[in-house]
Scaffold this motif. Structure first.
Motif, PDB file in Angstrom:
ATOM      1  N   ASN A  59     -14.290   2.605  -3.117  1.00 39.46           N
ATOM      2  CA  ASN A  59     -14.170   1.202  -2.695  1.00 39.46           C
ATOM      3  C   ASN A  59     -12.713   0.779  -2.607  1.00 39.46           C
ATOM      4  O   ASN A  59     -12.269   0.170  -1.625  1.00 39.46           O
ATOM      5  CB  ASN A  59     -14.877   0.288  -3.703  1.00 39.46           C
ATOM      6  CG  ASN A  59     -16.344   0.078  -3.387  1.00 39.46           C
ATOM      7  OD1 ASN A  59     -16.771   0.232  -2.256  1.00 39.46           O
ATOM      8  ND2 ASN A  59     -17.113  -0.252  -4.401  1.00 39.46           N
ATOM      9  N   VAL A  60     -11.960   1.098  -3.647  1.00 36.39           N
ATOM     10  CA  VAL A  60     -10.567   0.660  -3.732  1.00 36.39           C
ATOM     11  C   VAL A  60      -9.693   1.394  -2.725  1.00 36.39           C
ATOM     12  O   VAL A  60      -8.789   0.796  -2.126  1.00 36.39           O
ATOM     13  CB  VAL A  60     -10.040   0.870  -5.171  1.00 36.39           C
ATOM     14  CG1 VAL A  60      -8.538   0.617  -5.236  1.00 36.39           C
ATOM     15  CG2 VAL A  60     -10.767  -0.060  -6.131  1.00 36.39           C
ATOM     16  N   PRO A  88      -9.378   0.838   1.915  1.00 32.88           N
ATOM     17  CA  PRO A  88      -8.320   0.082   2.605  1.00 32.88           C
ATOM     18  C   PRO A  88      -6.973   0.798   2.590  1.00 32.88           C
ATOM     19  O   PRO A  88      -6.176   0.668   3.522  1.00 32.88           O
ATOM     20  CB  PRO A  88      -8.253  -1.236   1.812  1.00 32.88           C
ATOM     21  CG  PRO A  88      -9.573  -1.358   1.155  1.00 32.88           C
ATOM     22  CD  PRO A  88      -9.991   0.048   0.828  1.00 32.88           C
ATOM     23  N   LYS A 113      -4.903   1.768   5.951  1.00 34.98           N
ATOM     24  CA  LYS A 113      -3.527   1.304   6.136  1.00 34.98           C
ATOM     25  C   LYS A 113      -2.576   2.472   6.339  1.00 34.98           C
ATOM     26  O   LYS A 113      -1.638   2.390   7.141  1.00 34.98           O
ATOM     27  CB  LYS A 113      -3.109   0.504   4.901  1.00 34.98           C
ATOM     28  CG  LYS A 113      -1.694  -0.063   4.961  1.00 34.98           C
ATOM     29  CD  LYS A 113      -1.602  -1.243   5.888  1.00 34.98           C
ATOM     30  CE  LYS A 113      -0.267  -1.961   5.765  1.00 34.98           C
ATOM     31  NZ  LYS A 113      -0.195  -3.174   6.585  1.00 34.98           N
ATOM     32  N   THR A 145     -11.258  -1.001   9.744  1.00 35.25           N
ATOM     33  CA  THR A 145     -11.957  -1.712   8.679  1.00 35.25           C
ATOM     34  C   THR A 145     -13.321  -2.172   9.166  1.00 35.25           C
ATOM     35  O   THR A 145     -14.306  -2.135   8.416  1.00 35.25           O
ATOM     36  CB  THR A 145     -11.129  -2.917   8.196  1.00 35.25           C
ATOM     37  OG1 THR A 145      -9.847  -2.462   7.747  1.00 35.25           O
ATOM     38  CG2 THR A 145     -11.830  -3.634   7.055  1.00 35.25           C
ATOM     39  N   LEU A 181     -11.813  -7.254   2.785  1.00 34.26           N
ATOM     40  CA  LEU A 181     -11.196  -5.931   2.910  1.00 34.26           C
ATOM     41  C   LEU A 181     -10.075  -5.939   3.944  1.00 34.26           C
ATOM     42  O   LEU A 181      -9.026  -5.316   3.742  1.00 34.26           O
ATOM     43  CB  LEU A 181     -12.248  -4.893   3.299  1.00 34.26           C
ATOM     44  CG  LEU A 181     -13.274  -4.493   2.246  1.00 34.26           C
ATOM     45  CD1 LEU A 181     -14.225  -3.469   2.823  1.00 34.26           C
ATOM     46  CD2 LEU A 181     -12.590  -3.947   1.004  1.00 34.26           C
ATOM     47  N   VAL A 214      -6.996  -7.527   2.527  1.00 28.47           N
ATOM     48  CA  VAL A 214      -6.309  -6.626   1.606  1.00 28.47           C
ATOM     49  C   VAL A 214      -5.317  -5.756   2.369  1.00 28.47           C
ATOM     50  O   VAL A 214      -4.170  -5.554   1.949  1.00 28.47           O
ATOM     51  CB  VAL A 214      -7.320  -5.748   0.840  1.00 28.47           C
ATOM     52  CG1 VAL A 214      -6.614  -4.598   0.138  1.00 28.47           C
ATOM     53  CG2 VAL A 214      -8.081  -6.580  -0.180  1.00 28.47           C
ATOM     54  N   GLY A 215      -5.743  -5.238   3.517  1.00 24.82           N
ATOM     55  CA  GLY A 215      -4.855  -4.411   4.325  1.00 24.82           C
ATOM     56  C   GLY A 215      -3.735  -5.175   4.990  1.00 24.82           C
ATOM     57  O   GLY A 215      -2.684  -4.595   5.308  1.00 24.82           O
ATOM     58  N   VAL A 224      -0.845  -1.780  -0.681  1.00 24.52           N
ATOM     59  CA  VAL A 224      -2.273  -1.960  -0.442  1.00 24.52           C
ATOM     60  C   VAL A 224      -3.079  -1.368  -1.590  1.00 24.52           C
ATOM     61  O   VAL A 224      -4.083  -1.942  -2.019  1.00 24.52           O
ATOM     62  CB  VAL A 224      -2.681  -1.332   0.902  1.00 24.52           C
ATOM     63  CG1 VAL A 224      -4.200  -1.352   1.066  1.00 24.52           C
ATOM     64  CG2 VAL A 224      -2.042  -2.083   2.060  1.00 24.52           C
ATOM     65  N   SER A 245      -5.484  -3.672  -3.582  1.00 24.36           N
ATOM     66  CA  SER A 245      -6.903  -3.363  -3.513  1.00 24.36           C
ATOM     67  C   SER A 245      -7.485  -3.154  -4.905  1.00 24.36           C
ATOM     68  O   SER A 245      -8.559  -3.680  -5.235  1.00 24.36           O
ATOM     69  CB  SER A 245      -7.125  -2.113  -2.655  1.00 24.36           C
ATOM     70  OG  SER A 245      -8.496  -1.809  -2.541  1.00 24.36           O
ATOM     71  N   GLN A 289     -10.123  -5.987  -6.211  1.00 17.14           N
ATOM     72  CA  GLN A 289     -11.513  -5.557  -6.378  1.00 17.14           C
ATOM     73  C   GLN A 289     -11.921  -5.505  -7.850  1.00 17.14           C
ATOM     74  O   GLN A 289     -13.025  -5.934  -8.202  1.00 17.14           O
ATOM     75  CB  GLN A 289     -11.726  -4.201  -5.706  1.00 17.14           C
ATOM     76  CG  GLN A 289     -11.578  -4.253  -4.193  1.00 17.14           C
ATOM     77  CD  GLN A 289     -12.241  -3.086  -3.498  1.00 17.14           C
ATOM     78  OE1 GLN A 289     -13.342  -2.690  -3.826  1.00 17.14           O
ATOM     79  NE2 GLN A 289     -11.563  -2.527  -2.500  1.00 17.14           N
TER      80      GLN A 289
END
Length: 436
Positions: A150-151, A154, A158, A169, A358, A361-362, A371, A375, A379
């Motif tokens: 998950n983390v 992104p 990137k 994304t 998401l 975040v990027g 990032v 992230s 998260q």
């Protein structure tokens, strides 16, 4: 004669044949093959991202579809089964913190590959351990793999696709939504086809996770930013000093936004079907309404990130999604049966705050290292914020005897979600704020 020889040696019309050394021929061949190699590398990476996204929710939604059978098979109490709804965000928060540090040491590709192995092992083991404690431990192993992936998704987008953050994304979010909806819809009928055993129905998703391991194997030893980045630049990025991320107001706004949208999503997945059933909707129709809400994320998860990257400020999208949620909750309270399909659609649109988060975040960090930190912070903090939500809705429902107070809570949480989302959508980076 001498003059003639001199003229011959220096005549511009006579060219000395060009003799290529083996090294020159090898360099020329490498130059010709490099673009083709890069194209196939990027295609393989896109496949890896899509397969990873497909496997980030079936561990949760497949269990929800067979929860009654699992409880009976393991002799699990109702209280413990209820706590299972809060285990995923807890694991995401705890294990997600580890992801940036692991990525700096081993490379994001290696960590995601290991995450897919953990998901495969956890899904394969948990149906057959034979005890509640073992089931929870194996589930935690799978959720750990989901948390780090998950983390780092992104981060990978990137790093490898800096000029296509929105589209990639969107593709990743669309695959995630598809995996979520598919596991919820397919697990029960697939279990019936495979003989009716809930163990088999849960374990079969391990095969899907195993497929996602394969395309990551070529990236296990790659710790660089991208094929075109030099070793010196890569070393500089890997050894870049850590940001004081907690000094950034944007990072905090994004973390709270992530947490509140996750709260709404888990409440929807856990309770929306029950709201419709208590209002008089048939159980089968209520399940279908929930599936519609989840499926809405498939097309919109691709569109919203692309739109977000074209805007200097993502606040208008935040407000539009929040307004859909407010209208949906109002409809659930006032006319849950007559407008059921409309409310399901609106809440499905509102739940697309996840791909928007998401994407932001990027966009809110300059480098892949930034990032990674953002992230992990957003998260992990966000999932911690989301843990009490589903439990609180259950408590309010039990003590009030109806859905008025729980729905009021859901709608009330949408207001601060919109406010912090507007703050997170401002055109600035966490590096700028952390340096002040």
């Amino acid at each position: 004669m001498a003059c003639e020889e001199t003229r011959t040696a220096t005549s511009p019309h006579i060219r000395t044949p060009h003799i290529r050394t083996p090294e020159a021929r090898t360099a020329e061949a490498d130059t010709r093959t490099q673009p083709a190699t890069r194209v196939w590398t990027m295609r393989l990476l896109v496949l890896a991202i899509v397969l990873t996204a497909l496997n980030l929710r079936p561990a949760i939604t497949s269990l929800g579809a067979l929860l009654e059978e699992v409880r009976d098979g393991l002799g699990m109490s109702g209280t413990l089964a209820g706590l299972l709804t809060s285990v995923p965000p807890l694991c995401f928060a705890v294990f997600g913190v580890m992801a940036p540090r692991l990525a700096r040491r081993f490379g994001p590709g290696a960590v995601v590959c290991a995450g897919m192995v953990a998901i495969t092992a956890g899904l394969l083991l948990r149906p057959y351990v034979g005890s509640t404690a073992g089931f929870l431990a194996a589930s935690a192993l799978a959720l750990m793999g989901i948390a780090v992936s998950n983390v780092l998704m992104p981060v990978i987008v990137k790093r490898w696709f800096p000029d296509r953050v929105g589209s990639m994304t969107g593709l990743y979010s669309m695959a995630l939504a598809l995996g979520t909806a598919s596991a919820a819809a397919v697990t029960v009928p697939m279990t019936d086809v495979l003989g009716g055993s809930w163990q088999t129905g849960l374990a079969v998703w391990a095969a899907v996770a195993a497929l996602a391991v394969l395309p990551w194997i070529p990236f296990v030893r790659d710790r660089g930013a991208a094929p075109a980045v030099s070793a010196r630049e890569t070393h500089a990025r890997v050894e870049a000093p850590r940001l004081r991320i907690t000094r950034s107001r944007t990072a905090w706004a994004l973390a709270v936004y992530f947490g509140l949208q996750a709260t709404g999503a888990y409440i929807t997945m856990g309770w929306m079907a029950q709201i419709f059933r208590d209002a008089g909707v048939h159980a089968g129709t209520a399940g279908l309404l929930l599936a519609v809400t989840m499926v809405m994320g498939v097309p919109l998860a691709f569109v919203i990130p692309r739109l977000a990257t074209r805007l200097p400020h993502q606040g208008p999208i935040v407000l539009a999604l929040g307004a859909c949620g407010l209208v949906g909750y109002a409809g659930l309270y006032l006319a849950p049966v007559s407008g059921a399909w409309a409310w399901a659609l609106l809440l499905g649109v509102s739940n697309c705050s996840f791909p928007l988060a998401l994407t932001m975040v990027g966009m809110r960090a300059r480098s892949s290292a930034g990032v990674a930190q953002l992230s992990g912070f957003a998260q992990s903090t966000g999932y911690l914020i989301s843990i009490p939500g589903p439990l609180l809705v259950g408590v309010l429902y039990q003590h009030s005897g109806g859905w008025g107070l729980p729905i009021a809570l859901m709608a009330g949480l949408m207001i601060p979600q919109m406010a912090v989302g507007v703050l997170a959508g401002r055109d600035r980076t966490v590096e700028e704020e952390a340096a002040r």
